[in-house]
Motif scaffolding. Structure first.
Motif: not given
Ligand code: AMP
Ligand code: MG
Length: 402
Positions: A211-237
């Motif tokens: 579950h995420v809040l906001g963004r992956h804030a990459g830089r200080r002051g972040g929200r403008t500089g951030g990018r979305p959180w990236r999440v993987a769907i795992r391969d069950p096999f």
């Protein structure tokens, strides 16, 4: 002001601008914490918040999750839910705390919406199959007559009566097990707590339920500089991901998998998701992922869709009001709603078939125009499916078909 004074002032301003620019480029402060609850390691990552705020928020969330884990535990004695289960078996009414009353109400509503495929009242069946233990069971499945005996008593979430904080059941065979949506409900509470403490950018990862809040804030002051959180769907096999998704602020991705807790007997696999209609573990579906802003709903829907027949997927998803769904069958086929397919990282390497509109006609499995809508994507690029959260433990099963 003299010319020299003006020059000095200008130089000062330039220096200040450089300092501000450098500060903006400095990596955002990151605070990480882990706690072991719900049989998994929960990771909390808070980005861009002052250290003291982040630490205080993570501590509060850790305490909250530990409390919820103890209160909602399905088999460990001493918790609020186990007291309630004992009272239900004896036909007594119990007073519960507001948080437990709320989650029970929610569970009843979600169970109703799923047509009973998601049913937290089937704790008796889950226990019978040996999944009420910290380690998966060994040995043989329960005898069919014991399964039939529980089924005959028809424990249903709709047997539960919740009047304010007073909980009782008209059916003493009801044994509550919130495992099918506890992580989602708990992460909803945790996210709300973080928000209330002023945290803007964070990720909560409970063993692959994210579950995420906001963004992956990459830089200080972040929200403008951030990018979305990236999440993987795992391969069950096999070890790795079948796809990656960029989560929007406030979204979660919940996955039910029959590779998580299971035992093998005589060449057959028996996993922890039970079909309330047959009393037996689900075998055809190995993984269901649901993307939604409501964690409890997404988690419950992932469990319900693990149980649903393929012809009912679209109807069940619509009834539970979830739109973005991805399902992996025991044959290794990947099916997704259009809403989910549109959200998958375009660089995925897997073939995804669209199983129909959640609000449209029901999908029928088998070859047809739906199956032709397959998306054969290019190989993952350098940033393709690299997730922000670690994949959970390696998957260890092979598709039945090959
Ligand atoms: P999940 O990983 O969210 O699918 O949850 C699986 C857990 O939910 C199991 O370990 C059981 O505790 C419980 N469970 C199993 N079958 C069901 C079902 N049909 N409805 C609700 N909960 C279930
Ligand atoms: Mg679930």
């Amino acid at each position: 002001m003299s010319r020299a004074g003006r020059l000095l002032g200008f130089a000062g301003l330039c220096a200040l601008a450089v300092v501000v620019a450098l500060a903006a480029l400095r990596p955002a402060p990151v605070h990480r914490d882990t706690i072991y609850v719900f049989g998994t390691l929960v990771e909390i990552e808070i980005r861009g918040a002052p250290k003291t705020d982040a630490r205080a928020a993570a501590t509060r969330v850790g305490r909250l999750l530990r409390e919820v884990h103890d209160d909602w535990h399905a088999w460990r004695p001493g918790g609020a839910l186990s007291r309630l289960n004992a009272a239900i078996a004896e036909g007594r009414t119990t007073m519960v705390d507001p948080r437990l009353a709320a989650v029970l109400r929610r569970g009843r509503q979600l169970s109703r919406a799923s047509g009973g495929l998601f049913d937290p009242a089937i704790g008796g069946l889950v226990a019978l199959w040996g999944f009420h233990a910290d380690t998966p069971p060994t040995g043989a499945p329960p005898a069919p007559d014991r399964i039939a005996a529980v089924l005959a008593k028809r424990p249903r979430m709709t047997d539960l009566s919740i009047e304010g904080l007073a909980v009782t059941s008209t059916n003493p065979a009801v044994q509550l097990d919130l495992g099918g949506f506890a992580k989602g409900a708990a992460l909803d509470l945790a996210a709300a707590e973080l928000r209330a403490m002023g945290i803007a950018d964070a990720v909560l990862n409970a063993g692959g339920d994210v579950h995420v809040l906001g963004r992956h804030a990459g830089r200080r002051g972040g929200r403008t500089g951030g990018r979305p959180w990236r999440v993987a769907i795992r391969d069950p096999f096999m070890w790795g991901a079948v796809a990656a998704v960029s989560l929007r602020p406030g979204e979660g991705l919940y996955t039910s998998g029959n590779y998580e807790r299971y035992f093998d007997h005589d060449g057959e696999r028996f996993a922890h998701i039970i079909d309330p209609r047959t009393g037996r573990p689900v075998q055809e579906i190995v993984s269901v992922s649901v993307l939604d802003t409501d964690g409890a709903r997404a988690d419950a829907a992932a469990t319900a869709l693990s149980v649903a027949d393929a012809g009912d997927w679209a109807r069940v998803a619509a009834a539970m009001a979830v739109e973005a769904v991805l399902i992996i069958t025991d044959q290794g086929q990947i099916w997704a709603t259009e809403a989910m397919r549109d959200r998958l990282d375009p660089q995925i390497a897997a073939t995804v078939r669209v199983f129909g509109q959640p609000h449209g006609p029901a999908f029928r499995p088998g070859p047809g125009p739906d199956a032709e809508g397959a998306q054969q994507a290019a190989a993952a690029g350098p940033n393709g499916a690299r997730p922000d959260v670690a994949l959970p433990t390696p998957a260890i099963q092979t598709p039945r078909g090959g």
